[in-house]
Design a protein around this motif. Sequence first.
Motif, mmCIF file in Angstrom:
data_model
loop_
_atom_site.group_PDB
_atom_site.id
_atom_site.type_symbol
_atom_site.label_atom_id
_atom_site.label_comp_id
_atom_site.label_asym_id
_atom_site.label_seq_id
_atom_site.Cartn_x
_atom_site.Cartn_y
_atom_site.Cartn_z
ATOM 1 N N ASN A 73 0.851 -1.184 0.000
ATOM 2 C CA ASN A 73 0.000 0.000 0.000
ATOM 3 C C ASN A 73 0.887 1.235 0.000
ATOM 4 O O ASN A 73 1.986 1.237 0.565
ATOM 5 N N TYR A 74 0.399 2.298 -0.613
ATOM 6 C CA TYR A 74 1.218 3.500 -0.722
ATOM 7 C C TYR A 74 1.601 4.057 0.648
ATOM 8 O O TYR A 74 2.689 4.564 0.832
ATOM 9 N N SER A 75 0.694 3.969 1.591
ATOM 10 C CA SER A 75 0.973 4.542 2.913
ATOM 11 C C SER A 75 1.723 3.582 3.826
ATOM 12 O O SER A 75 2.053 3.931 4.956
ATOM 13 N N SER A 76 1.980 2.373 3.324
ATOM 14 C CA SER A 76 2.618 1.320 4.134
ATOM 15 C C SER A 76 1.781 0.963 5.352
ATOM 16 O O SER A 76 2.297 0.434 6.336
ATOM 17 N N GLU A 77 0.494 1.259 5.304
ATOM 18 C CA GLU A 77 -0.419 0.891 6.384
ATOM 19 C C GLU A 77 -1.380 -0.183 5.902
ATOM 20 O O GLU A 77 -1.741 -0.228 4.717
ATOM 21 N N TYR A 78 -1.796 -1.044 6.810
ATOM 22 C CA TYR A 78 -2.710 -2.133 6.467
ATOM 23 C C TYR A 78 -3.845 -2.167 7.481
ATOM 24 O O TYR A 78 -3.641 -1.901 8.671
#
Length: 850
Positions: free
Chosen positions: A536-541
């Motif tokens: 994910n672009y934000s590195s959040e899941y």
Amino acid sequence: MKQEAVGLFEKIFIIWFRNLTSWIWEEGNVVRKTAIAVFLLGGINVFLLTGSLKDFFRLKEASMYDIPSILYAQTEKGKFEPIAEYYKFSRIPVDIHTLKKEEPSLSSDNKNKVIQCFLSTEDNQFYSHSGIDLKGIARAFVVNLIAGRVKEGASTITQQVARLKFLSTERSIARKAREAWLAILLELVYPKDKILEVYLNEIPLGHGTIGVGAASRFYFRKELQDVTWGEAAILASLTTRPTQFSPLTNPISSINKVKVVFKKLIENGRMSVTDAEKEYTALLDYYTNLNRSPNDSAFSDRLNRFPYVTEYIRKNLIRSIGKDRLYNGGLKIYSTIQIKHQTEAEKAMFPALQAQTLESNQRAFRNIDAFDDNFGAAYEVIADLYDLPDFKFKISRLERTFRSAFQEDIRDTFTTLNYLTGDDSLGDFLDNNYANQSTQDHLLPVEGSLISIRPNTGYITALVGGSGFRSDNQQIRPFQAFRQPGSAFKPVLYAAAMDYSGKNPDPEKNVTPATLFADSPLQYLMEDGDEWAPENYSSEYSGFILLRKALEQSKNSVAVRVLEQIGLSNIMNTLRGLLQLPGRDIPYNFSVSLGSFEITPYELTRAYAALASGGKTVNPISVLYVENQEGKIIKDFRTEFDESDRKQVITPEAAFLITSMMEDVIKEGTGKAALSYGLSRKAYGKTGTTNNFRDAWFVGYTPELVTSVWFGYDVGTISLGRGMTGGRLAAPVWGRFMARSLDNEPKAEFPWATDLKISRRAVCTMSGKLPGGQCRELIEEYFIPSTVPKDICSDHGSQWMSDSPSSTTVRQEKPKQSTVVAKSAPEKIVKSLKKKKKKSVFSGDEDIDY
């Protein structure tokens, strides 16, 4: 023994020659008969050299002109208005009978001043000879003999018309003979006034002008009937060598040639000495105030309100109707472009691109003299060793240094001074310099694209191809920029997946807006041994998430899992049908789900137009039809893109589901900025951002219009800068354009959404299943009937229930069909809590919190 000729012509000629010989040697005057025969044979030879039977049939072409073609666009009221002209040379045909006569005048015929100037300089005996001026020929022969060179010509105006219409500029006796022959034929067919009119409309007068009408508008910015005697004299002075005697290129030579014109007027009794001196003195003001570039041409003066549109349509028409017909046929081209849409598109794009150029601050390479400074002295030796060519620039180093200093420092000083002095000439020069510079103070320009299409007809209503149409920036990027769409491709993928599930229902693999997917890190081992780990672009899941929410937040991991679950082979044909990529194919790998392949903005917009059309392909066109000078339609493009050519790629139900999901993207997701300019009607769209912020997209539609906006550098490896996402850059521009271009159009509904087989059911937000007794957070979701979930949610344990003393339930309903599009996307009964976002790394597509 020789064989006798067997050809019909040979036989006739031999028989005729035998009879002629017999006739000469019969009794009678042999000398006289021989002279007659020689004369006849000589006349035939002269005719064969100078004339042709075809000439009699070509004479009608003399009164026909090569006329520019006009491009029309539609106003808000549906009327057509000219927006551009197509021509290589500017011509404005003039009817000499509309030119008022001069009162008073020394000339007995009182003809218009323009006519009198041309008659005096070119052919004062025009109205008295029969196409050839024998006295003029004799006079020119003597003058040229004494001068020892060609100093004076003897061509009449009629002969010049013959040369301009039918012959080349070759200097030869044969060409002059044909010129005289054709002049005689013209005099037999046309009246004198018509021949003169053709001459005035065909004579080249420099700087891309053909005829006095175009020349008057170019040199003096006025119509022909409004020119003064001095200005008419300038036009007449340009007939022999327009470049040499141009007032823009060589004002000294021009004014000297104008003196000759006034002398001719006096000699021929068309003007008194006093009047000539008065008009000549008044003309000097024209030269004194003349402040135009010698490189100016009528081509730059042509009507061209929207250059990107003009160029795109020009390229298409050359392929379909030909270059000569387009430039010279006097065609009327009726386009699908809407003036309001195009105007709003340029108002939205150009300032945004200029601002982003400054914001991204990517500087162009400037130290072009580095090699010369460091290795210039040794270059000759290096060139000899490695056989290198000479290196050089078109302009000197001193000139490059001056231009750079002027653009960055001196120009601003002059601009400040001009505010105080208000000098028009200096202001025009500075304006022109600002407008024509290739870059903004050595910054690489951020380019972009906007294209808008009517989903129900395929009519292209607006087109912007970049930051500004200049000599160094003529790429039509909606059609020529191949870029990765990034997350803007997800709606196409999800629509294809939901369509496949509706046609091939499988409770274990169905993809619906309420399907639950794991939003977690992924890692794949490729066949070549490399690893692929999409993030994910934000590195959040977010853990488990419904597909609707995943699209709203643009979750990359979910997109990959959708493709993995449905199977790329199962939807590949559907994706091909939506994208319609001519001569290319979609890569066969999972990275397709993230828009990793290259397509043009036009191709992506066309795919979205298919979604907005209920799953039917759209065949975009930019020209409706083309008429000739007589008003007859010679090319009708509407018949080439009729309803029968459209294919149903996905079901209307699948198109409805993805449309509903994209409404949430704008209302609550990454595309919220699309509403920042007050868009007051339902809108559906998706953002897109590629790796390292190289491309920023927003593609979306309303029932009336489909539009895409793209930002990026032409060099695809250069980043727009940290945080420059599709939601931040492209979405506001898209919203502004849509709000303002559609503000006067009535709101519409999707015509294909009147009889849909859609079920609306309440589901659990945690599982996407039908709600059980312990489900507290519910939403109402849309389904294709065959994909309605059948399982009851049992994912809530006692620990979850102990957080609250009570629970909220929604009564389960039997699946019911919807016959109209819902007024809004499903509203959440209870909004889920939002986690505080962590600071992002250098990439992003979501609404990132920095």
